[in-house]
Design an enzyme around this catalytic site. Structure first.
Site, PDB file in Angstrom:
ATOM      1  N   THR A 187       0.878  -1.173   0.000  1.00 26.98           N
ATOM      2  CA  THR A 187       0.000   0.000   0.000  1.00 26.98           C
ATOM      3  C   THR A 187       0.916   1.225   0.000  1.00 26.98           C
ATOM      4  OG1 THR A 187      -0.023   0.119   2.382  1.00 26.98           O
ATOM      5  CG2 THR A 187      -1.732  -1.214   1.372  1.00 26.98           C
ATOM      6  N   GLU A 336      -5.656  -4.041  -1.056  1.00 30.28           N
ATOM      7  CA  GLU A 336      -6.053  -5.185  -0.231  1.00 30.28           C
ATOM      8  C   GLU A 336      -7.171  -6.013  -0.866  1.00 30.28           C
ATOM      9  OE1 GLU A 336      -5.444  -2.135   0.739  1.00 30.28           O
ATOM     10  OE2 GLU A 336      -4.605  -2.012   2.756  1.00 30.28           O
ATOM     11  N   LYS A 445     -15.905  16.794   9.570  1.00 33.23           N
ATOM     12  CA  LYS A 445     -16.903  16.668  10.633  1.00 33.23           C
ATOM     13  C   LYS A 445     -17.311  18.066  11.073  1.00 33.23           C
ATOM     14  CE  LYS A 445     -15.379  12.173  11.996  1.00 33.23           C
ATOM     15  NZ  LYS A 445     -14.014  11.691  12.034  1.00 33.23           N
ATOM     16  N   TRP A 450     -21.485  14.949   8.935  1.00 35.30           N
ATOM     17  CA  TRP A 450     -20.353  14.701   8.054  1.00 35.30           C
ATOM     18  C   TRP A 450     -20.568  15.341   6.694  1.00 35.30           C
ATOM     19  CZ3 TRP A 450     -18.749   8.840   8.703  1.00 35.30           C
ATOM     20  CH2 TRP A 450     -18.290   8.660  10.022  1.00 35.30           C
TER      21      TRP A 450
HETATM   22  P1  ADP Z   1      -3.478   3.435  -1.159  1.00 34.17           P
HETATM   23  O1  ADP Z   1      -4.572   3.044  -0.212  1.00 34.17           O
HETATM   24  O2  ADP Z   1      -2.178   2.869  -0.789  1.00 34.17           O
HETATM   25  O3  ADP Z   1      -3.478   4.874  -1.539  1.00 34.17           O
HETATM   26  P2  ADP Z   1      -4.894   1.944  -3.129  1.00 34.17           P
HETATM   27  O4  ADP Z   1      -4.674   1.975  -4.581  1.00 34.17           O
HETATM   28  O5  ADP Z   1      -4.993   0.653  -2.458  1.00 34.17           O
HETATM   29  O6  ADP Z   1      -3.715   2.732  -2.548  1.00 34.17           O
HETATM   30  O7  ADP Z   1      -6.107   2.881  -2.787  1.00 34.17           O
HETATM   31  C1  ADP Z   1      -7.343   2.402  -2.388  1.00 34.17           C
HETATM   32  C2  ADP Z   1      -8.231   3.549  -2.024  1.00 34.17           C
HETATM   33  O8  ADP Z   1      -8.475   4.391  -3.150  1.00 34.17           O
HETATM   34  C3  ADP Z   1      -9.594   3.122  -1.580  1.00 34.17           C
HETATM   35  O9  ADP Z   1      -9.585   2.697  -0.237  1.00 34.17           O
HETATM   36  C4  ADP Z   1     -10.401   4.378  -1.812  1.00 34.17           C
HETATM   37  O10 ADP Z   1     -10.249   5.300  -0.759  1.00 34.17           O
HETATM   38  C5  ADP Z   1      -9.768   4.957  -3.048  1.00 34.17           C
HETATM   39  N1  ADP Z   1     -10.552   4.592  -4.236  1.00 34.17           N
HETATM   40  C6  ADP Z   1     -10.308   3.617  -5.120  1.00 34.17           C
HETATM   41  N2  ADP Z   1     -11.235   3.608  -6.089  1.00 34.17           N
HETATM   42  C7  ADP Z   1     -12.107   4.597  -5.819  1.00 34.17           C
HETATM   43  C8  ADP Z   1     -13.301   5.096  -6.431  1.00 34.17           C
HETATM   44  N3  ADP Z   1     -13.784   4.591  -7.565  1.00 34.17           N
HETATM   45  N4  ADP Z   1     -13.934   6.122  -5.824  1.00 34.17           N
HETATM   46  C9  ADP Z   1     -13.476   6.655  -4.669  1.00 34.17           C
HETATM   47  N5  ADP Z   1     -12.353   6.239  -4.061  1.00 34.17           N
HETATM   48  C10 ADP Z   1     -11.677   5.221  -4.613  1.00 34.17           C
END
Ligand code: ADP
Length: 550
Positions: A187, A336, A445, A450
């Site tokens: 990540t 994940e 918040k 929210w």
């Molecule tokens: P990191 O968490 O390390 O930045 P990731 O590629 O695993 O990298 O990112 C996952 C996160 O990206 C998700 O938990 C979410 O917050 C965001 N995300 C992914 N796809 C979308 C989407 N279509 N809309 C909104 N947020 C998204």
């Protein structure tokens, strides 16, 4: 007593995907863009043959099942070959994001205890600088021909093409347990140290079936895919594997993800499908706007674009549809979750729906695909109804969702019911469409309620003069937090605070309206192209909102 079925217990292995593609789609092209724009044309048969040779040679050099092998590489056929060569032997491909800070790269290579590093020549300098810190790496392979190999001071340095030349053609892909690890990604560590996610052959194959399913990404042999998501970003969303499963043609753009390059690939290669994060598509439309009548968008065969990684701004969904006749499929997931978890395809009830209503559906993150259970939970761990308004944290579970981070025991990342908490905040509507409102750490918040930073950003991005927008919560003595809108205007834009707030007032609830607007030249992004809100919050620490008069 359970009666065991009498079906073959063939393990689901990544090598099987390659064997299939080489047998049934041997001539289907894998096109890679090299430096200088030259296109190299390979095909599934050649990728399979060369991957086998590399696998054979790596075995002779001592690579053993379970060993980790790192790549620092762009999207090319060589990187694709490594996806198969390494995993196919039972070793683990660790795709490292070269855009991370060098200290993070060293940390994750050491944490994964990678033994070999394959790197594109663009990263030669970086690799030489990092090498003394990489305690487990004993061999470096440059992704080039022998005559291109620079004289670098690196242990065991050899060119990739030397490995291919030295390999044998009769390599037999071994058969082993489908639960064996096949690849790993970290990540991006926007909070704390990066954490390793270890995929298995089984999880990868099941995920590939979902990508090919008609209500998944509907990838088929008739598709030509421009892979505008890097192969170091969550296995390029699984497409390198799914494309072999269905025999799709792949166009791998190398390092060039600028709007001009993407447009040229889409047009020249006749791509039908592409995938990428929102920033990549912002770049494409910026190019199209600047190029104006000099480009002929009608020359495109593009039908679908998959957007994920961050919320797909509605403005982009609309532009794809109205300017290019392209259907945007929003997908949500994370490192994940392999990453596909929800996909925003339409239901029969949307047939013939007015465009505006359809855009609203496409702006959601989509419905759970079979294989991933998705639930929204309140702070006390109670599951919330799918009513389109109950907002809580998303939890997921399924065979391609992580169970524990690398180095930790199985199931250690799960709660007692086997759910993994994503840190994303959302509601689910009655049709099962998830709408992400924020990451839990980004939600604003205000007075006990929210405010969704994503919704506000989305609305601001709909303004024709806005190039990019970010919203963060700023402390407020009365309301606890209030939104601050930070905007990158388009070049030559004529735009002011009052005009922008008027525009938003017509689109969001009154109490959501940002308390201030700041114009900047650029916004910080993470290594995977997301807004880097931690940096923005640091940059605006101590910022006093004009509404905060106490
Ligand atoms: P990191 O968490 O390390 O930045 P990731 O590629 O695993 O990298 O990112 C996952 C996160 O990206 C998700 O938990 C979410 O917050 C965001 N995300 C992914 N796809 C979308 C989407 N279509 N809309 C909104 N947020 C998204």
């Amino acid at each position: 007593m359970i009666l065991t079925g009498l079906m073959q217990n063939k393990p689901l292995l990544i090598s099987g995907l390659l064997r299939h593609a080489a047998t049934y789609h041997p001539d289907v092209e894998i096109v890679s863009c090299l430096h200088g724009g030259e296109m190299r044309r390979s095909n599934w048969a050649t990728v399979a043959r060369r991957a086998g040779r590399v696998a054979a040679r790596l075995g002779e050099l001592g690579l053993a099942p379970g060993d980790r092998v790192a790549t620092l590489a762009w999207n090319t056929d060589r990187h694709l070959e490594l996806y198969y060569a390494v995993a196919g032997t039972g070793a683990v491909l660790h795709t490292v994001n070269p855009r991370l800070f060098p200290e993070q790269i060293a940390y994750i290579i050491n944490h994964a205890a990678d033994g070999i590093v394959f790197f594109d020549l663009d990263f030669a300098e970086l690799v030489v600088r990092l090498a003394p810190q990489l305690t487990t790496v004993h061999r470096f392979v440059a992704l080039c021909r022998p005559d291109q190999l620079p004289a670098l001071d690196l242990p065991g340095l050899v060119s990739y093409e030397t490995l291919v030349d030295e390999g044998r053609d009769d390599y037999d892909w071994p058969e082993f347990d489908e639960n064996a690890a096949s690849s790993m990604c970290y990540t991006s560590g926007t909070t704390g140290n990066p954490k390793g996610v270890l995929y298995s052959h089984r999880s990868t194959l099941l995920h590939s079936f979902a990508a090919c399913a008609a209500d998944g990404l509907a990838l088929t042999a008739r598709d030509c895919v421009l892979l505008a998501v890097p192969m170091f970003h969550v296995n390029a969303w699984g497409v390198p594997y799914a494309a072999a499963m269905c025999g799709a043609r792949l166009v791998l753009p190398g390092s060039g993800l600028g709007g001009d390059r993407l447009f040229a690939h889409l047009r020249d290669e006749g791509c039908t499908l592409s995938l990428g994060v929102p920033t990549v598509w912002l770049g494409l439309f910026q190019y199209l706007e600047q190029a104006g009548a000099s480009v002929d968008a009608s020359a495109l065969r593009l039908q679908r674009v998959v957007i994920g990684g961050s919320a797909a701004p509605r403005a982009i969904i609309e532009k794809f549809e109205r300017l290019l006749g392209v259907f945007v499929i929003q997908a949500w997931g994370m490192t994940e979750t392999s990453p596909l978890a929800t996909i925003a395809n339409l239901l029969p009830k949307h047939d013939g729906a007015p465009l505006e209503a359809r855009f609203a559906v496409q702006s959601r993150q989509g419905r759970a695909i079979f294989g991933v259970e998705v639930g929204v939970f309140d702070a006390d761990g109670r599951r919330l109804p799918h009513d389109g308004k109950s907002v809580g944290e998303i939890r997921v579970r399924g065979p391609w969702v992580l169970s524990g981070y690398y180095g930790n025991p199985p199931d250690s990342a799960l709660d007692d019911d086997g759910w993994f908490s994503t840190g994303d905040v959302a509601f689910i509507d009655a049709d099962g469409y998830v709408q992400i409102t924020d990451r839990s750490k980004d939600v604003i918040k205000s007075g006990g309620e929210w405010i969704s930073s994503i919704d506000l950003e989305n609305a601001a991005m709909g303004h024709p003069q806005v190039r990019e927008a970010a919203v963060i919560g700023v402390p407020h003595s009365r309301w606890q937090e209030r939104p601050l809108l930070i905007v990158v205007p388009k070049p030559d834009a004529v735009i002011d605070r009052a005009g922008l707030l008027d525009f938003l007032a017509a689109r969001v609830a009154r109490w959501w309206l940002p308390d201030d607007v700041v114009f900047v030249d650029d916004l910080p992004h993470t290594a995977t192209g997301k807004l880097l809100k931690t940096r923005l919050r640091d940059d605006f620490r101590g910022y006093r909102l004009p509404t905060d008069t106490d």
